[in-house]
Design a protein around this motif. Sequence first.
Motif, PDB file in Angstrom:
ATOM      1  N   GLY A  15       8.728   5.233  10.700  1.00  0.00           N
ATOM      2  CA  GLY A  15       9.188   5.592   9.367  1.00  0.00           C
ATOM      3  C   GLY A  15      10.121   6.781   9.389  1.00  0.00           C
ATOM      4  N   LYS A  16      10.300   7.401   8.236  1.00  0.00           N
ATOM      5  CA  LYS A  16      11.210   8.536   8.090  1.00  0.00           C
ATOM      6  C   LYS A  16      10.447   9.756   7.607  1.00  0.00           C
ATOM      7  CE  LYS A  16      15.100   5.617   6.779  1.00  0.00           C
ATOM      8  NZ  LYS A  16      16.068   5.312   5.737  1.00  0.00           N
ATOM      9  N   SER A  17      10.880  10.905   8.053  1.00  0.00           N
ATOM     10  CA  SER A  17      10.393  12.204   7.566  1.00  0.00           C
ATOM     11  C   SER A  17       8.891  12.385   7.707  1.00  0.00           C
ATOM     12  CB  SER A  17      10.805  12.407   6.101  1.00  0.00           C
ATOM     13  OG  SER A  17      12.204  12.321   5.964  1.00  0.00           O
ATOM     14  N   ASN A  18       8.281  11.899   8.772  1.00  0.00           N
ATOM     15  CA  ASN A  18       6.854  12.117   9.005  1.00  0.00           C
ATOM     16  C   ASN A  18       6.640  13.517   9.559  1.00  0.00           C
ATOM     17  OD1 ASN A  18       5.795   9.455   8.360  1.00  0.00           O
ATOM     18  ND2 ASN A  18       6.981   8.782  10.106  1.00  0.00           N
TER      19      ASN A  18
ATOM     20  N   ASN B 114       6.993   5.667   5.111  1.00  0.00           N
ATOM     21  CA  ASN B 114       7.973   6.721   4.881  1.00  0.00           C
ATOM     22  C   ASN B 114       7.309   7.955   4.281  1.00  0.00           C
ATOM     23  OD1 ASN B 114      10.079   5.072   5.704  1.00  0.00           O
ATOM     24  ND2 ASN B 114      10.322   4.214   3.666  1.00  0.00           N
TER      25      ASN B 114
END
Length: 169
Positions: A50-53, A134
């Motif tokens: 995902g993104k921005s974990n 996300n």
Amino acid sequence: MPHSFEFKFTGNIHVHSMDRQAGIFIGERNSAVGWSAHGKANNVIGGISGKSNLLYENVLILNDPDLIDTPIDDRDIHMSIENEGKEKTSNFTVESVIVNSMQQNSLVSVGEGHVTGMDANEKSNEPHGSIYGNGNISLGNYNINNDQDVLDAIMEDQDIKIANVNKVE
């Protein structure tokens, strides 16, 4: 015998995540006989997608000093028999295939598929596990996994896998 096949794939294949023993088969004839996946996995954090974990202040300890660890006895017999049939015509159109997550023993099959013998044995130590999606946040983590087995994850998987594909006559 003649076999007529018309397949139109007009889009894209999007796969976010695939795990052990997973497959995507697209085509006229998809045959998978005798799949096997055996193993042992020690993951301190595991997979992150995902993104921005954000993982913050992690203390991750995995201690796995087994005397005997994950003995695997997998003596499979694989056979695939296909019987020809009458003339067959197949027509289909696929715009796109989107797979978000495929876990162990997962399959996406588009077309004429003959899948047998999927086999997966696993022992896994994951103090944190997988994170999907996300913007997930995991704060102040403290994970310990202590696996003090004398014998661990004994896998005796002696299959006979037979695929007999009969065509329509």
